[in-house]
Design a protein around this motif. Structure first.
Motif: not given
Length: 373
Positions: A347-373
């Motif tokens: 969960h991204v807590n800051g209000a200022s925005g962010a540029l991030v990279d996420i590295h995972v094994p190829k094929g694993v789904r990564v996405l942005m979504r509305d916060a659950l919590i």
């Protein structure tokens, strides 16, 4: 049962047809075990007694044919999803498989979320996500089959929407489907039977028909294997660390841009640009988190993967896909989760925005979504 295997006899644990000829094929049962009641295959016996499982594949064409046949029936479809891996465990395109049959969405494993979460907020979030996925449902129930939370409501909802129908239970692997069905059997049937439940994907190998007291049936279908989930990528003995057994404790990190977090050797999170802010990790607490500078991240991974950065081990990493990078831009003043299927979310807590990279094994789904919590 006699020591002769009756033709068409199925395993009471996973539903596969029993056979006594080939040890490494689905449904093998030793001759000496035929006299036991109920009869279960050797694989189910090992899961139930030793928590181990042999790798057995199911023909995908047969599986799709089984799922596709639901539309021609008059049934209530109970779709079980894992709240901890919601987007990863929701069956995409389910609507075209079930036809006009009503769908009851059962959202399992709510016990894994931190205590104090507003259930109405959770329900609203699930409704929004479900609608976005194009799935029409008659009702949504939040529960924990394992902890017996909300299960009475599951029973009520099935009673309200079933009418004079059979009940098909569908879901991805490892969402708690068999655990929930075992509870249904105890509530709806006199049948003294228990499906094989384990943390291993694909425990149920064929459709299991469970007679109900009113002459109808619960039909348990095999779990759908989605390769975009981390749980399907990792070796089996890593699942114990990857899958939370109890409520997770969120981990909060204050980061400056140019800092990196490793989740074992399973994933890497790089904070590329943005103001100093906090990020909250919702992952299994059995996984170790390591923080370092972005400029040192490649070196740290090369020198310590499988050792300081674990699980998996070095040998296990060789069996897994290479990492691939996902670049994500979080907008200002947005309530955003960065979701990694089968692992959890950040969960991204800051209000200022962010540029991030996420590295995972190829094929694993990564996405942005509305916060659950």
């Amino acid at each position: 049962m006699t020591n002769q295997l009756e033709q068409g006899t199925s395993c009471a644990g996973c539903g596969v047809k029993l056979q006594t000829e080939t040890v490494d094929k689905p449904g093998f049962i030793p001759q000496a075990a035929l006299a036991k009641e109920p009869a279960i295959c050797q694989r189910c016996f090992r899961i139930k007694n030793y928590n181990e499982a042999a790798s057995v594949a199911i023909d995908q064409d047969d599986f799709l044919k089984l799922l596709g046949g639901i539309a021609a029936t008059n049934s209530l479809v109970v779709h079980i999803v894992d709240l901890f891996d919601f987007e990863g465990s929701l069956i995409s395109g389910l609507q075209r498989f079930v036809g006009n049959n009503p769908v009851l969405l059962v959202v399992n494993k709510i016990d894994l979320l931190p205590k104090g979460i507003n259930p109405n907020r959770l329900l609203n979030w699930v409704q929004k996500q479900t609608k976005a996925q194009g799935l029409r449902v008659v009702d949504i129930v939040l529960c924990s089959a394992k902890r017996n939370i909300g299960f009475e409501r599951v029973i009520e909802a099935i009673g309200e929407h079933r009418g004079n129908r059979n009940v098909y239970v569908v879901g991805a692997t490892n969402v708690g489907k068999s655990t929930l069905i075992n509870r249904l059997i105890r509530d709806y049937s006199d049948l003294e039977r228990e499906l094989t439940t384990s943390r291993y994907p694909g425990t149920t190998l064929d459709a299991v028909h469970i007679p109900l007291d009113d002459g109808k049936e619960i039909i348990d279908t095999p779990g759908i294997v989605y390769s975009h989930r981390m749980t399907e990528i990792v070796p089996r003995d890593v699942l114990g660390a990857l899958l939370p057994e109890k409520g997770i404790k969120p981990l909060v990190y204050q980061l400056n841009s140019g800092q990196t977090l490793f989740v074992g050797a399973l994933a890497r999170f790089d904070f590329i640009e943005g103001d100093r802010q906090s990020f909250t990790l919702y992952v299994s607490n059995a996984l170790q988190i390591h923080r370092t500078k972005l400029e040192r991240a490649d070196e740290l991974y090369a020198d310590h993967k499988g050792e300081l950065l674990a699980p998996p081990t070095k040998e296990q990493l060789e069996e897994m896909p290479e990492w691939t990078r996902h670049r994500l831009t979080v907008r200002r003043n947005s309530e955003t989760d960065l979701f990694i299927s089968g692992l959890g979310w950040i969960h991204v807590n800051g209000a200022s925005g962010a540029l991030v990279d996420i590295h995972v094994p190829k094929g694993v789904r990564v996405l942005m979504r509305d916060a659950l919590i």
